[in-house]
Write an enzyme that holds these catalytic residues in place. Structure first.
Site: not given
Length: 309
Positions: A64, A67, A191, A243, A261
């Protein structure tokens, strides 16, 4: 400037000796095989000086953290029109939750939860074939890291595709509201692949320099984005980058950051340095357990928190 070489090496030694390492991500089979005993830390400043400790040059799956860079690209393509498809608020929910998406009519809460990142990926894909969009993302990462050898780990990408049922549910749900405009399989393919880019702490810290220096990448000698946009991306990293652990990270570390992760965390000390830490074991929120502790130590010893010493 503090003696970063000494600080970083001391932190790396302390982290290697700790028995509490968290648990590696098991829902992606390839990530479940990673040795949780590894730890790397790299800090790079405006002049390109690097303080590194542990396994700072071992490549890992950035997941992530990608992103941050796809958000930068999408904003460059469509500007503030992006915010019609994705919000900018903390989620307070797990990164792959579908509950909020249903309640908020298909608009993801922010670009760093999975649904939001899939929507951002769809924007980059528009008008392109998947291979072209993915090539653009990868070239951007290579440019920022000043390393043309950065590549996608195809084994990890395939592993994510085989097990990405919840991401498929998120994408299809957004498609039903018109948030996703391209074929779902195409968007998910891009993605999964950009999350499977493999980089080291040193490479990621280099890639994040433009966020530490108001949009300017000092080593590339190029302005990547405006100072205003860099400030706003940093704000979203601070509030949404971990998060439902984002508030705790801001409380303990006090830097904009984005976790993955794969165990990596990219953090930004504005005007000071770009930082990347990697330890594969995760906490309950899906963020690197030792990575957060190491960054908290680094900030205490350097006084780099954006909230003051």
């Amino acid at each position: 400037m503090p003696d970063l070489d000494t600080i970083v090496k001391e932190i790396a030694d302390e982290m290697r000796a700790r028995p509490d390492r968290g648990a590696v991500a098991s829902y992606i089979p390839e990530l479940a095989r990673v040795d949780a005993g590894q730890f790397g830390l790299a800090v790079i400043d405006r002049e390109g000086r690097v303080a590194a400790g542990g396994e700072a040059d071992i490549s890992f799956s950035i997941q992530s953290i990608s992103k941050v860079f796809t958000l930068t690209l999408a904003l460059g393509m469509v500007g503030d029109r992006l915010w019609r498809k994705v919000g900018r608020e903390p989620s307070g929910s797990p990164f792959n939750s579908i509950v909020q998406l249903e309640r908020e009519q298909g608009i993801p809460r922010n670009p760093f939860i999975n649904a939001g990142a899939i929507a951002v990926t769809d924007v980059i894909l528009s008008g392109h074939q998947p291979r072209e969009a993915l090539g653009e993302i990868l070239r951007f990462m290579q440019f920022l890291a000043q390393d043309s050898g950065i590549a996608i780990d195809e084994t990890v990408a395939a592993s994510e595709k085989r097990t990405g049922f919840r991401n498929a549910a998120l994408a299809n749900y957004m498609r039903s509201f018109g948030v996703i405009e391209n074929p779902v399989d195409y968007t998910l393919g891009v993605y999964f692949h950009h999350c499977a880019i493999a980089m080291s702490c040193r490479q990621l810290a280099t890639a994040g320099l433009y966020l530490a220096y108001s949009g300017l990448h000092p080593l590339a000698g190029h302005t990547v984005i405006s100072a205003e946009r860099a400030r706003r991306i940093n704000a979203i990293m601070l509030t949404c980058g971990h998060y439902d652990g984002s508030g705790d990270f801001a409380y303990r570390v006090g830097l904009p950051g984005k976790s993955g992760v794969g165990g990596g965390i990219l953090a930004v000390a504005p005007g000071k340095a770009s930082i990347c830490v990697w330890s594969p074991g995760l906490d309950a929120a899906g963020n690197s357990h030792l990575g957060r502790i190491a960054l908290e130590m680094l900030v205490k010893r350097t006084g780099w928190s954006i909230f003051g010493v």
